[in-house]
Write an enzyme that holds these catalytic residues in place. Structure first.
Site, short mmCIF file in Angstrom:
data_model
loop_
_atom_site.label_atom_id
_atom_site.label_comp_id
_atom_site.label_asym_id
_atom_site.label_seq_id
_atom_site.Cartn_x
_atom_site.Cartn_y
_atom_site.Cartn_z
N CYS A 78 0.74 -1.08 -0.11
CA CYS A 78 0.15 0.00 0.04
C CYS A 78 0.91 1.37 0.10
O CYS A 78 0.45 2.38 -0.40
CB CYS A 78 -0.92 -0.03 1.04
N PHE A 814 -17.38 -9.01 14.40
CA PHE A 814 -17.61 -8.74 15.82
C PHE A 814 -18.93 -7.76 16.21
O PHE A 814 -18.51 -7.25 17.08
CB PHE A 814 -16.27 -8.28 16.21
N GLU A 1277 -18.75 -15.17 22.21
CA GLU A 1277 -18.40 -13.89 22.85
C GLU A 1277 -17.71 -14.03 24.29
O GLU A 1277 -16.96 -13.15 24.59
CB GLU A 1277 -19.70 -13.37 23.17
S1 FES Z 1 -0.31 -2.00 5.84
FE1 FES Z 1 -0.88 -1.76 3.70
S2 FES Z 1 -3.06 -1.96 3.95
FE2 FES Z 1 -2.40 -1.94 6.02
#
Ligand code: FES
Ligand SMILES: Cc1cc2nc3c(=O)[nH]c(=O)nc-3n(C[C@H](O)[C@H](O)[C@H](O)COP(=O)(O)OP(=O)(O)OC[C@H]3O[C@@H](n4cnc5c(N)ncnc54)[C@H](O)[C@@H]3O)c2cc1C
Ligand code: FES
Length: 1345
Positions: A78, A814, A1277
């Site tokens: 990312c 969750f 849970e």
């Molecule tokens: S570290 Fe890249 S999406 Fe979270």
């Protein structure tokens, strides 16, 4: 200049052994989206987009042209621009193995060791481990922990992942703990390993002998073409022209300096770990980016007579390796700075960041919490700069760090390298840092300290102290240091130093980041640690002259010691299947999650992994930036002008369908006139790409007029009487009378902070309109497909039979993927209907956290009456839950809290009231445990205080008040508590509670600055949905003519393994092998009117429905089977078909009877209880609040386990989430109601380091549970509350510290018990020293809601 002459370069790199060329590479395209969208490699996941979660981990391999060595390292896709990948080989999870080719041992072992639940984190885990093994085929535990520190998992609790990783360690690689000189493998607790005990076993729930061996020769080779390219690089500057950004990558230093002179404002991007997040999250834009990754001078390492000169382009991982080698080679006195740097380099960020982030980037970014800069500054480092006009050197000093212009780089200059000099004899350098979490967390405060003594004396010749985290830059206590020169190293000097530094580095009460008093105390705590550290060495050095070294009490030694536990050990004691059970019958066996392998290979498809459809659009939201305001105007004109933008929807577009019924209240879907919370949905931008939709969303201008009142906190709500109806109340016994007869009365309150769900897969949906008959398909990551269908149908004014909602799997939920998800789906569906095109909406992490709300913050006020022997006779308690601006499920949550607050105790006279506060916060909602984790903590806090007040051990007070055998609750439901007591007793025994308690006490006597604590906490968790209708479930089973079976039910697979259990059920009921049975997902098309998946009962209810369906089929087929008992399913199915017998059946379960009369306060609400007990031991550092979870033993009563591996996974996953809730996770709001903590950088969920070093889980022997599926109990849970044992163990340790320091009496600790709270509770001479601010005299940075 070659770059000016050349046209755009062609990008060339390899992915999974295949060449990729890109003619129009856009620098704004990150590798993650390129892999997912362009190459359709969706195994690499988006979890946060900022380098904080590791879901996007890939391996990068590069050839060093000089050494010809190939470097393999993990990195976050990312944060990597594709333009930075020229000449690199990228390996993704798909590249290392698959079900179609051959599994990689890493994939196989993570899956088979039960290391996947929802599976969303699994590809990232696999790639981190794989990258490590490419470098070290038999790593040590420390290396494993370092390699995985950058990966988060919200489901598993990490233990099974550690187990899988450990299978790659050397066989002889023990725990590496030499506590008391005994290796963990030899310690008596491990006698249980691999043993059989009656109807229980301690065998590992996987077969290690079956695992594929790791064979490094089978891995991809580095592509020869790239090798050749690296060696024969053409010396031309590469240029990539994107839509908005130009990327320039020069090849020689001269070119680089020329480019920089031409574009002085352009950033030099190395790891992109500062520039990337700044562009993405802070909106900082650069039209030109310079990438110098090919410049040899920036990567050079030179050893000189004075020290080390290291290229600014070297990664932090490379720096770590260089320093490690130097420390081994050089005498200690020369390597003081290197050791200090190395200490921080081990904990700084995760390995993916360290592998790409550069030293130069770290130095030049000058983050206020930079771990390296304080050390480089005290180490007298210098920076070698170059520009077109020549070279120069500047010191890395205070002025540089404060960006004083005359001491800074000039815009056209580049940092070439950093000189890090050797330290000298009589010189000491130390590094300190305290972060919210031990691994992968920015420091709250850090520090570098150096002192130089006059030879053979303890007289300070020079001293230098820098701190990070207390101002906007790293700061130097320069004046204080000057005053200390010439002083002797003794306590008097320390006292003066503390006062001077606190005065010089004054931290205002409203300082950014809050935690002001804590930070002040860390300033002096670090000084004290430095003082002791130096004193110890000094004492040895001046041993010939003892008068020089002051006396150091032995119990002070613990200041410097590491926590006394490092190994990882586990014993799992679970139920064995009966020897009489058919071997083919899978019930009760530890069967792997059936998607486990697909999780680990990246083949499991989540909502956003579905391929883009023709004409697909993307939807992005615009949310309120105010907590309570009138909307004056919404201007969408600029957004609409952006190319690719199709529409901007506002409340006006939705007109009369802009609302939905939220239980008792009607809520607006898109705010029109007034907003009630930051993050409330106001507009939705629809565009032809996600990038354009998000850009356009930023261009929508909304004008507001703030309104009063602004109600944010529970206290505000009480003051304004702002509550949702109805208030809930139960009174049992005669509380007022009882208070008259008790020996003692205690009053108190406890605040429990909220919790973000932080499911790894953010809210995701894809809506596909079909035009014909207004049919529409919704693919959505939800726990509640029926609700999504209902709201979409109502917003589109079509009957529900036109809207089909499909869920394959959910990447964690969750409780957080129900109501809000349905609203988001409704808006997306509206857009799809309006445009007639498919629309996708995937929330970014920050938006998700902001919009969706989480667990309710609670305030519990109580008055408890008890006898001197610890018996509690009366309890009067009020619960306030911060519900936020929409009702959602707040009143239900409060109800459950009231009903479950007794936890494990019989309190003969009990009055409880519960109120859900209506505030201007995002609406809080369901979250694992649903009110119980807060309610039970309030009660346990009472128990702890009663014990402290009455001078009794807490376990005695708990035991004396516990339910025994048959009894009734405060709402008069009968319970059988036999198994509660069994869990308690067994946990006491297994944990060797009394022996270890004595050891803890002994430890505490000998250690002043480190304390241990131990706590044993019982749990009773009633199971039931409190309504017959909510518990109904349906299932559908088809047998095809080839004998294969397709199963559907209304449960959602969100990691808990419900589909695996359901296939086990069908296998048993039909008497058919599991691999003959298939489950495709959940859909409103196959099962109508399904209930929300939650409340721990999904497997129970759906399993009973499936059992019903299977029994119907079995009955129909019985005559055929008995006629041909040795036939195959194919033959039986064919015969049934021939006889016109239906091979399809629906099954149904009505739900459990349930009633509650709130007027009378009586009811029969719950079907059974899950019981358990946990014993946890911790160690704290009283000076910093740092802590280590040493050991936890959990004993659970789960009836008959259907699948022990999945059940253990639920218990430990929930436990670790509870550890997060009670000790780590903190949502921070501004006084204006703006949430600060919107991603993994600011909000810390538990990581690998938070797993207790020793975690033992035991299930009681099987017991009968009436009317449940094979006597099983739902476990989703309950285990979460057992995390509170860590909270109370911390409490115990703090108590020991306080008592030793002379603070007697009852004290309150709020949740979460973070390092800040621990430190501030361990009052001492240092906390006394710091200035305190009068509440109300300043505006704090954050408020407690
Ligand atoms: S570290 Fe890249 S999406 Fe979270
Ligand atoms: C998830 C995450 C966790 C982190 N945790 C920590 C932590 O625990 N402790 C810590 O100290 N830091 C932490 N960081 C910060 C990290 O250390 C820095 O972002 C990193 O060191 C910057 O290096 P880079 O190569 O990525 O810089 P880039 O982002 O590539 O560049 C950063 C800046 O430096 C300038 N620059 C880079 N090289 C040169 C050069 N040679 N000459 C001139 N200017 C240059 C650029 O122009 C730019 O302004 C974390 C970051 C992330 C994303
Ligand atoms: S399995 Fe790790 S996040 Fe779900």
């Amino acid at each position: 200049m070659s770059f000016a002459l050349n046209g755009p370069s062609e990008l060339l790199f390899y992915v999974n052994g295949r060449k990729v060329t890109e003619k129009n590479a856009d620098p704004e395209t990150m590798l993650l989206s390129y892999l997912r969208k362009k190459l359709h490699l969706t195994g690499t996941k988006y979890g946060c987009g900022g380098g904080g979660c590791g879901a996007c981990t890939v391996m990068i391999s590069r050839c060093d042209p000089g050494t010809k060595k190939i470097r393999h390292y993990s990195a976050n896709a990312c944060l990597l621009s594709i333009c930075s990948l020229y000449g690199a080989a990228v390996t993704t999870v798909e590249g290392i193995g698959s079900t179609k080719t051959r599994l990689h041992p890493v994939q196989e072992r993570i899956a088979k060791c039960h290391g996947t639940q929802c599976g969303f984190c699994s590809p990232g885990m696999v790639m981190s481990l794989y990258s490590l093994l490419r470098n070290i085929s038999e790593p040590s535990m420390d290396q494993l922990m370092e390699a995985l520190g950058g990966n988060l998992c919200r489901c598993t609790g990490y233990r099974p992942i550690v187990d899988a990783c450990k299978t790659f360690c050397k066989a002889t690689d023990c725990c590496q703990s030499k506590e008391n000189g005994i290796c963990c493998l030899d310690q008596e607790e491990n006698e249980l390993l691999d043993s059989e005990q009656g109807n229980r076993t301690c065998q590992k729930p996987f077969q290690e002998e079956e695992f594929l061996p790791l064979d490094p020769t089978q891995e991809f080779i580095f592509p020869p073409e790239l090798m050749m390219m690296a060696e024969k690089q053409p010396k031309i500057t590469r240029v990539f022209y994107g839509e908005r950004i130009t990327w320039i990558s020069p090849v020689t230093l001269r070119d680089l300096l020329e480019v920089k002179a031409k574009y002085p404002d352009a950033p030099i991007v190395m790891g992109n770990t500062t520039v990337g997040p700044n562009m993405k999250f802070k909106g900082i834009f650069h039209s030109v980016i310079i990438s110098p990754d090919r410049i040899a001078e920036l990567n050079a390492v030179n050893y000189t007579d004075n020290g080390l000169t290291i290229g600014a382009g070297c990664s932090l991982a490379q720096l770590k390796d260089v320093l490690t080698d130097m420390i081994l080679e050089l005498p200690g006195e020369k390597t003081q700075t290197y050791r200090a740097l190395l200490k921080h380099l081990k904990t700084l960020a995760g390995s993916q960041i360290r592998n790409v982030a550069s030293l130069g980037g770290s130095v030049i970014s000058r983050h206020s919490t930079s771990d390296l800069n304080p050390l480089l500054a005290v180490g007298n480092c210098t920076l070698n700069l170059a520009s077109k006009d020549g070279k120069r050197q500047i010191p890395l000093n205070n002025q540089f760090l404060m960006r004083v212009r005359s001491s800074d780089l000039r815009p056209e200059e580049i940092l070439i390298s950093v000189n890090i000099p050797y330290s000298r004899k009589w010189e000491f350098v130390s590094a300190f840092r305290q972060a919210p979490r031990q691994q992968n967390a920015l420091a709250i405060v850090n520090s570098g300290m150096r002192v130089l003594f006059e030879e053979d004396t303890n007289i300070i010749r020079d001293i230098c102290i820098f701190y990070g985290g207390i101002s906007s830059t790293t700061v130097c206590a320069k004046k204080s240091c000057q005053k200390l020169i010439g002083r002797a190293w003794n306590e008097e000097m320390l006292g003066d130093a503390c006062r001077l530094v606190l005065e010089e580095l004054f931290l205002p009460a409203s300082a950014l980041g809050g935690k002001v008093e804590y930070k002040r105390s860390l300033i002096v705590s670090f000084l004290f640690k430095f003082y002791i550290e130096v004193l110890q060495v000094l004492k040895m050095m001046v041993s010939l002259n003892p008068a020089l070294g002051p006396y150091l009490p032995s119990e002070y030694g613990s200041v410097l010691e590491d926590f006394h536990s490092k190994h990882y050990e586990t014993v799992l004691r679970y139920q064995k299947v009966d020897t009489k059970q058919f071997p083919q019958d899978p019930i009760g066996r530890p069967i792997m999650h059936l998607s486990g392998i697909r999780h680990a290979t990246g083949e499991a498809i989540y909502c956003d992994d579905m391929p883009a459809l023709e004409q697909e659009l993307f939807l992005a939201f615009v949310t309120s930036s105010r907590a309570h305001a009138k909307i004056v105007s919404i201007d969408t004109s600029e957004a609409l002008k952006l190319p690719g933008v199709i529409d901007v929807l506002t409340g006006k577009d939705l007109q009369d369908v802009n609302s939905f019924r939220d239980f008792l209240e009607t809520e607006e879907i898109l705010a029109t006139n007034e907003v009630f919370s930051v993050g409330q949905l106001v507009c939705a931008v629809v565009a032809d790409s996600d990038v354009q939709a998000k850009r356009a969303a930023h261009l929508v201008k909304i004008e507001y007029n703030d309104l009063k009142p602004l109600i944010l906190t529970i206290e505000d709500a009480i003051q304004h009487n702002s509550f949702y109806e109805p208030e809930r109340k139960i009174e049992y016994g005669n509380v007022d009378e009882a208070f008259k007869t008790v020996d003692q009365i205690l009053e108190g309150e406890i605040h429990i902070g909220g919790q973000e769900h932080f499911y790894m897969e953010t809210q995701s949906m894809l809506v596909v309109p079909h035009g014909e008959d207004k049919d529409m398909d919704i693919y959505v990551s939800t726990q509640n497909p029926r609700l999504a269908q209902d709201i979409v149908a109502s917003i589109l004014r079509v009957p529900s039979n036109k809207i089909m909602c499909h869920v394959k799997r959910v990447g964690g939920a969750f409780g957080g993927k129900s109501i809000k998800t349905s609203i988001l789906a409704a808006i997306t569906a509206f857009a799809a209907s309006k445009t007639g095109r498919p629309v996708r909406c995937i929330l970014e992490r920050g938006e998700d956290i902001l919009i969706t709300g989480g667990r309710h913050p609670y305030l519990g006020k109580y008055k408890v009456g008890f006898m001197n022997d610890g018996r509690i006779m009366a309890l009067d308690v009020v619960h306030y839950a911060n519900g936020g601006f929409m009702l959602d499920e707040s009143v239900f949550v409060v109800e459950m809290g009231i009903l479950k607050l007794d936890n494990a105790y019989k309190i003969p006279n009990l009055r409880c009231r519960g109120l859900a506060c209506k505030t201007n916060l995002p609406s809080n909602t369901a979250f694992r445990g649903f009110g119980y984790p807060q309610a039970a903590l309030i009660t346990e806090s009472c128990m702890t205080k009663v014990a402290a007040q009455s001078g009794l051990p807490p376990e005695k007070v708990r035991m004396i008040n516990m339910y025994k055998e048959m009894d009734e609750t405060h709402y008069k439901q009968e319970i059988d508590a036999k198994n509660l007591i069994k869990c308690w007793n067994e946990c006491m025994e297994i944990s060797s509670y009394y022996r270890r308690k004595a050891m803890v006490e002994d430890f505490n006597k000998k250690n002043y600055w480190k304390k241990k604590g131990i706590a044993l906490i019982p749990m009773k968790f009633p199971i039931g949905l409190c309504s017959l209708a909510a518990g109904q479930a349906a299932a559908l089973v088809h047998i095809y003519l080839d004998g294969s079976v397709l199963v559907t039910h209304c449960g959602i697979e969100m990691g808990q393994g419900v589909h695996t259990k359901m296939i086990q059920v069908v296998s048993r009921e039909l008497g058919m092998p599991m691999d003959n049975i298939h489950l495709r997902g959940t859909s409103t098309e196959t099962i109508p009117n399904g209930n929300v998946s939650g409340g721990s009962v999904v497997a129970d209810l759906n399993g009973l429905a499936l059992k019903d369906a299977c029994q119907i089929l079995r009955k129909r087929l019985e005559p055929i089977i008995s006629k041909n008992p040795y036939g195959t399913w194919k033959e039986w199915a064919q015969e049934a078909f021939n006889q016109s017998i239906s091979l399809s059946a629906t099954g149904y379960f009505r739900g459990y009877e349930s009633n509650m009369d709130w007027e009378k306060g009586e009811g029969h609400l719950f079907h059974y209880c899950v019981y358990g007990t946990a014993c946890s031991e911790v160690e704290i550092d009283c000076l910093t609040g740092d802590h280590k979870n040493i050991r936890t033993d959990i004993v659970m009563d789960i009836g008959h386990s259907i699948n022990p591996a999945l059940d253990i996974g639920q218990v430990e996953g929930a436990f670790i989430q509870g550890v997060g809730l009670y000790t780590l996770e903190e949502l921070k709001y501004s006084p204006e109601g703006i949430l600060y903590t919107r991603g993994p950088e600011q909000y810390k969920i538990p990581s690998f380091c938070d797993v207790p070093s020793e975690l033992n889980i035991s299930f009681l022997p099987p017991s009968k549970v009436a009317h449940t599926l094979y006597s099983s109990k739902g476990l989703g849970e309950s285990g979460l509350f057992l995390g509170s044992s860590v909270f109370f163990a911390l409490h115990d340790a703090i108590l020991a510290a306080r008592q030793e320091r002379g603070f007697s009496g009852v004290f309150t600790l709020n949740s979460p018990l973070t390092p800040e709270k621990i430190r501030m509770a361990c009052e001492d001479k240092f906390t006394k020293m710091i200035p305190k601010d009068e509440p109300g005299s300043y505006v704090p940075w954050d408020i407690r809601v």
